[in-house]
Design a protein around this motif. Sequence first.
Motif, PDB file in Angstrom:
ATOM      1  N   PHE A 247     -36.168 -29.315  13.750  1.00  0.00           N
ATOM      2  CA  PHE A 247     -35.264 -28.249  14.170  1.00  0.00           C
ATOM      3  C   PHE A 247     -33.861 -28.782  14.417  1.00  0.00           C
ATOM      4  O   PHE A 247     -32.864 -28.135  14.072  1.00  0.00           O
ATOM      5  N   SER A 248     -33.775 -29.972  14.984  1.00  0.00           N
ATOM      6  CA  SER A 248     -32.459 -30.554  15.292  1.00  0.00           C
ATOM      7  C   SER A 248     -31.665 -30.843  14.024  1.00  0.00           C
ATOM      8  O   SER A 248     -30.430 -30.724  14.010  1.00  0.00           O
ATOM      9  N   GLU A 249     -32.355 -31.226  12.944  1.00  0.00           N
ATOM     10  CA  GLU A 249     -31.673 -31.475  11.676  1.00  0.00           C
ATOM     11  C   GLU A 249     -31.106 -30.195  11.087  1.00  0.00           C
ATOM     12  O   GLU A 249     -30.024 -30.178  10.499  1.00  0.00           O
ATOM     13  N   GLN A 250     -31.840 -29.090  11.250  1.00  0.00           N
ATOM     14  CA  GLN A 250     -31.411 -27.825  10.663  1.00  0.00           C
ATOM     15  C   GLN A 250     -30.346 -27.117  11.500  1.00  0.00           C
ATOM     16  O   GLN A 250     -29.417 -26.527  10.956  1.00  0.00           O
ATOM     17  N   ILE A 251     -30.501 -27.178  12.814  1.00  0.00           N
ATOM     18  CA  ILE A 251     -29.631 -26.395  13.689  1.00  0.00           C
ATOM     19  C   ILE A 251     -28.186 -26.911  13.664  1.00  0.00           C
ATOM     20  O   ILE A 251     -27.264 -26.210  14.111  1.00  0.00           O
ATOM     21  N   LYS A 252     -27.986 -28.092  13.114  1.00  0.00           N
ATOM     22  CA  LYS A 252     -26.624 -28.636  13.026  1.00  0.00           C
ATOM     23  C   LYS A 252     -25.693 -27.740  12.225  1.00  0.00           C
ATOM     24  O   LYS A 252     -24.472 -27.805  12.383  1.00  0.00           O
ATOM     25  N   VAL A 253     -26.263 -26.917  11.352  1.00  0.00           N
ATOM     26  CA  VAL A 253     -25.417 -26.090  10.490  1.00  0.00           C
ATOM     27  C   VAL A 253     -24.620 -25.069  11.279  1.00  0.00           C
ATOM     28  O   VAL A 253     -23.625 -24.529  10.761  1.00  0.00           O
ATOM     29  N   VAL A 254     -25.005 -24.765  12.512  1.00  0.00           N
ATOM     30  CA  VAL A 254     -24.250 -23.776  13.294  1.00  0.00           C
ATOM     31  C   VAL A 254     -22.862 -24.296  13.634  1.00  0.00           C
ATOM     32  O   VAL A 254     -21.976 -23.520  14.009  1.00  0.00           O
ATOM     33  N   ARG A 255     -22.658 -25.618  13.488  1.00  0.00           N
ATOM     34  CA  ARG A 255     -21.345 -26.192  13.782  1.00  0.00           C
ATOM     35  C   ARG A 255     -20.403 -26.100  12.601  1.00  0.00           C
ATOM     36  O   ARG A 255     -19.204 -26.368  12.737  1.00  0.00           O
ATOM     37  N   HIS A 256     -20.925 -25.731  11.431  1.00  0.00           N
ATOM     38  CA  HIS A 256     -20.093 -25.653  10.232  1.00  0.00           C
ATOM     39  C   HIS A 256     -19.388 -24.306  10.152  1.00  0.00           C
ATOM     40  O   HIS A 256     -20.023 -23.252  10.300  1.00  0.00           O
ATOM     41  N   LYS A 257     -18.107 -24.335   9.889  1.00  0.00           N
ATOM     42  CA  LYS A 257     -17.330 -23.102   9.734  1.00  0.00           C
ATOM     43  C   LYS A 257     -17.892 -22.231   8.626  1.00  0.00           C
ATOM     44  O   LYS A 257     -17.990 -20.999   8.769  1.00  0.00           O
ATOM     45  N   HIS A 258     -18.292 -22.860   7.520  1.00  0.00           N
ATOM     46  CA  HIS A 258     -18.734 -22.083   6.365  1.00  0.00           C
ATOM     47  C   HIS A 258     -20.053 -21.343   6.624  1.00  0.00           C
ATOM     48  O   HIS A 258     -20.338 -20.347   5.958  1.00  0.00           O
ATOM     49  N   THR A 259     -20.838 -21.821   7.586  1.00  0.00           N
ATOM     50  CA  THR A 259     -22.059 -21.100   7.950  1.00  0.00           C
ATOM     51  C   THR A 259     -21.719 -19.691   8.399  1.00  0.00           C
ATOM     52  O   THR A 259     -22.351 -18.709   7.996  1.00  0.00           O
ATOM     53  N   TRP A 260     -20.679 -19.566   9.210  1.00  0.00           N
ATOM     54  CA  TRP A 260     -20.328 -18.271   9.789  1.00  0.00           C
ATOM     55  C   TRP A 260     -19.482 -17.433   8.843  1.00  0.00           C
ATOM     56  O   TRP A 260     -19.588 -16.201   8.865  1.00  0.00           O
ATOM     57  N   VAL A 261     -18.678 -18.088   8.045  1.00  0.00           N
ATOM     58  CA  VAL A 261     -17.912 -17.334   7.047  1.00  0.00           C
ATOM     59  C   VAL A 261     -18.865 -16.669   6.054  1.00  0.00           C
ATOM     60  O   VAL A 261     -18.759 -15.475   5.749  1.00  0.00           O
ATOM     61  N   MET A 262     -19.824 -17.450   5.550  1.00  0.00           N
ATOM     62  CA  MET A 262     -20.774 -16.900   4.579  1.00  0.00           C
ATOM     63  C   MET A 262     -21.692 -15.860   5.230  1.00  0.00           C
ATOM     64  O   MET A 262     -22.100 -14.888   4.571  1.00  0.00           O
ATOM     65  N   SER A 263     -22.009 -16.047   6.494  1.00  0.00           N
ATOM     66  CA  SER A 263     -22.830 -15.048   7.188  1.00  0.00           C
ATOM     67  C   SER A 263     -22.085 -13.723   7.303  1.00  0.00           C
ATOM     68  O   SER A 263     -22.669 -12.647   7.125  1.00  0.00           O
ATOM     69  N   TRP A 264     -20.792 -13.799   7.581  1.00  0.00           N
ATOM     70  CA  TRP A 264     -19.964 -12.590   7.666  1.00  0.00           C
ATOM     71  C   TRP A 264     -19.943 -11.866   6.317  1.00  0.00           C
ATOM     72  O   TRP A 264     -20.102 -10.645   6.249  1.00  0.00           O
ATOM     73  N   LEU A 265     -19.757 -12.636   5.255  1.00  0.00           N
ATOM     74  CA  LEU A 265     -19.735 -12.035   3.914  1.00  0.00           C
ATOM     75  C   LEU A 265     -21.093 -11.429   3.568  1.00  0.00           C
ATOM     76  O   LEU A 265     -21.162 -10.388   2.901  1.00  0.00           O
ATOM     77  N   TYR A 266     -22.156 -12.055   4.032  1.00  0.00           N
ATOM     78  CA  TYR A 266     -23.487 -11.548   3.732  1.00  0.00           C
ATOM     79  C   TYR A 266     -23.797 -10.274   4.513  1.00  0.00           C
ATOM     80  O   TYR A 266     -24.606  -9.456   4.075  1.00  0.00           O
ATOM     81  N   VAL A 267     -23.157 -10.115   5.662  1.00  0.00           N
ATOM     82  CA  VAL A 267     -23.255  -8.833   6.358  1.00  0.00           C
ATOM     83  C   VAL A 267     -22.709  -7.728   5.462  1.00  0.00           C
ATOM     84  O   VAL A 267     -23.272  -6.629   5.361  1.00  0.00           O
ATOM     85  N   GLY A 268     -21.598  -8.038   4.772  1.00  0.00           N
ATOM     86  CA  GLY A 268     -20.979  -7.050   3.892  1.00  0.00           C
ATOM     87  C   GLY A 268     -21.832  -6.700   2.693  1.00  0.00           C
ATOM     88  O   GLY A 268     -21.798  -5.554   2.218  1.00  0.00           O
ATOM     89  N   THR A 269     -22.597  -7.658   2.177  1.00  0.00           N
ATOM     90  CA  THR A 269     -23.404  -7.390   0.986  1.00  0.00           C
ATOM     91  C   THR A 269     -24.820  -6.959   1.358  1.00  0.00           C
ATOM     92  O   THR A 269     -25.210  -5.818   1.148  1.00  0.00           O
ATOM     93  N   PHE A 270     -25.597  -7.875   1.945  1.00  0.00           N
ATOM     94  CA  PHE A 270     -26.983  -7.527   2.261  1.00  0.00           C
ATOM     95  C   PHE A 270     -27.068  -6.528   3.404  1.00  0.00           C
ATOM     96  O   PHE A 270     -27.927  -5.637   3.397  1.00  0.00           O
ATOM     97  N   GLY A 271     -26.193  -6.677   4.416  1.00  0.00           N
ATOM     98  CA  GLY A 271     -26.201  -5.711   5.523  1.00  0.00           C
ATOM     99  C   GLY A 271     -25.988  -4.301   5.006  1.00  0.00           C
ATOM    100  O   GLY A 271     -26.639  -3.350   5.448  1.00  0.00           O
ATOM    101  N   SER A 272     -25.066  -4.168   4.042  1.00  0.00           N
ATOM    102  CA  SER A 272     -24.825  -2.856   3.437  1.00  0.00           C
ATOM    103  C   SER A 272     -26.046  -2.397   2.652  1.00  0.00           C
ATOM    104  O   SER A 272     -26.454  -1.228   2.733  1.00  0.00           O
ATOM    105  N   PHE A 273     -26.638  -3.320   1.876  1.00  0.00           N
ATOM    106  CA  PHE A 273     -27.787  -2.939   1.055  1.00  0.00           C
ATOM    107  C   PHE A 273     -28.942  -2.423   1.904  1.00  0.00           C
ATOM    108  O   PHE A 273     -29.472  -1.330   1.670  1.00  0.00           O
ATOM    109  N   ILE A 274     -29.334  -3.193   2.905  1.00  0.00           N
ATOM    110  CA  ILE A 274     -30.511  -2.811   3.677  1.00  0.00           C
ATOM    111  C   ILE A 274     -30.201  -1.627   4.584  1.00  0.00           C
ATOM    112  O   ILE A 274     -31.049  -0.746   4.807  1.00  0.00           O
TER     113      ILE A 274
END
Length: 481
Positions: A247-274
């Motif tokens: 878990f510690s190896e994976q959770i490090k991604v929350v510190r990356h800026k691109h994790t949240w940028v891509m999550s925001w964009l995915y809200v726009g695509t998948f969030g809209s779809f579902i």
Amino acid sequence: MMTQTLIREHPAARTRRGSRWIEHWDPENPEFWERHGKKVARRNLIVSVFAENIAFSVWLLWSISAAVLVAHYNFGFSAAQLFFLVAVPNLIGATLRIPYTFAVPKFGGRNWTVVSGLFLLLPTLLLVVAVSNPSTPYWAFLLIAATAGVGGGNFASSMTNISFFYPDRKKGLVLGLNAAGGNIGVSIIQLGLPVIVGAGGLFGLVAASAGGVDLARAGYVWGLLALVSAGCAWFFMNNLSVSLASFSEQIKVVRHKHTWVMSWLYVGTFGSFIGYSAAFPLLIGLQFPHVSIANFAFLGALIGSVARPFGGWLADRLGGARVTFWNFVAMAAGTVVVITAVNSGSWPLFLGAFLLVFVTTGIGNGSTYRMIPMIFQRQAVLEAEGAATETRDAALARGRTEAAAVIGLSSAVGAFGGFLVVATFGVLELLSDGEVATGSIATAFGLFLVFYATCILLTWWHYRRRTFMIQRAPNLSMVDI
């Protein structure tokens, strides 16, 4: 040696009798891929698509069940109550995607697919309980609908798992196919449920069955399909030892800026779809009561699902950022037309514009998921530039693990967007004193339009500006993202 036995018991799995672990997995090696990897990966993908399809059907079970309640049952729920009945599974599904993301690296993809498939028995059988008792209160319906959220969690674990099986050059199309197979489950439930329960469908060719409308039948059918999907995963899927990570190896991604940028964009695509997929049947029933819901409710999810692998394929060739940017522009334009159709009360214009928006949600889903592994692989290459081969390989392996974690986390954030879409309709209807209000629906789409504008700006700022490309990766072209 390449010819050695491919499937062996992983050391960490010796106490797990019956497990099928693949210890050596190197899809980036062309020889390994052609001789061993392709066949195994394809088999796991096929089963993954089927299991995810059933899970998505269960997740959106209430999107069409709520519309059937309006037309054929007399529980007396208001429009706002029905929207929240549809929204709650989205919220629970989004929340569950977070632990589901980390479940594959902890337990193995095959093992978790079996377990998550069995979880689907809970919402399907509880549906039978809810609709079989005419005195079931609204709060009980709400709790039972919430259990359907377990179907939403499967997407995160499925996408995380399949991302390890395929080489980077194929991930856009493959992740698109895997996701599309699940997304089509939305269309299948919205098309098939009215037929199965005797509420019509198939453009009026199927009349109500003998004995009248009975939603309980849907619970039995998809409960049985859940058992079949779990059985297929047990017998035909594999666990990959290379996917194992703490878990510690994976959770490090929350510190990356691109994790949240891509999550925001995915809200726009998948969030809209579902969100739109869940709300579409109710929007038709409330806004255009003269239109048969069963004949059209499934179209949006079907078109959006089919468009998803096309978006991944297009991104593989033109670049994910380029496709995502222009796709958001098209999504915003389509939303403007939807608002016009709602205000004018034009059903043909509403249907055409909404289906266009569904197409853009699918294309955007595919292109954003192609971007994620490429972004993190690129960062890994840049960090290991000039280092020894062993160090570079370790960096690439870490990049794949981080990308898989981001794929799962962004799917969770995106699913929260689906809840917000439906909840927005519900809140605005509630503010209109429970009356079905055209103005509140148009206002909701106006808010979504503003959000799409932020997605356009973020995509351009982080991934389309030439200065960004020169700064981050001067030796790579725009098409590589």
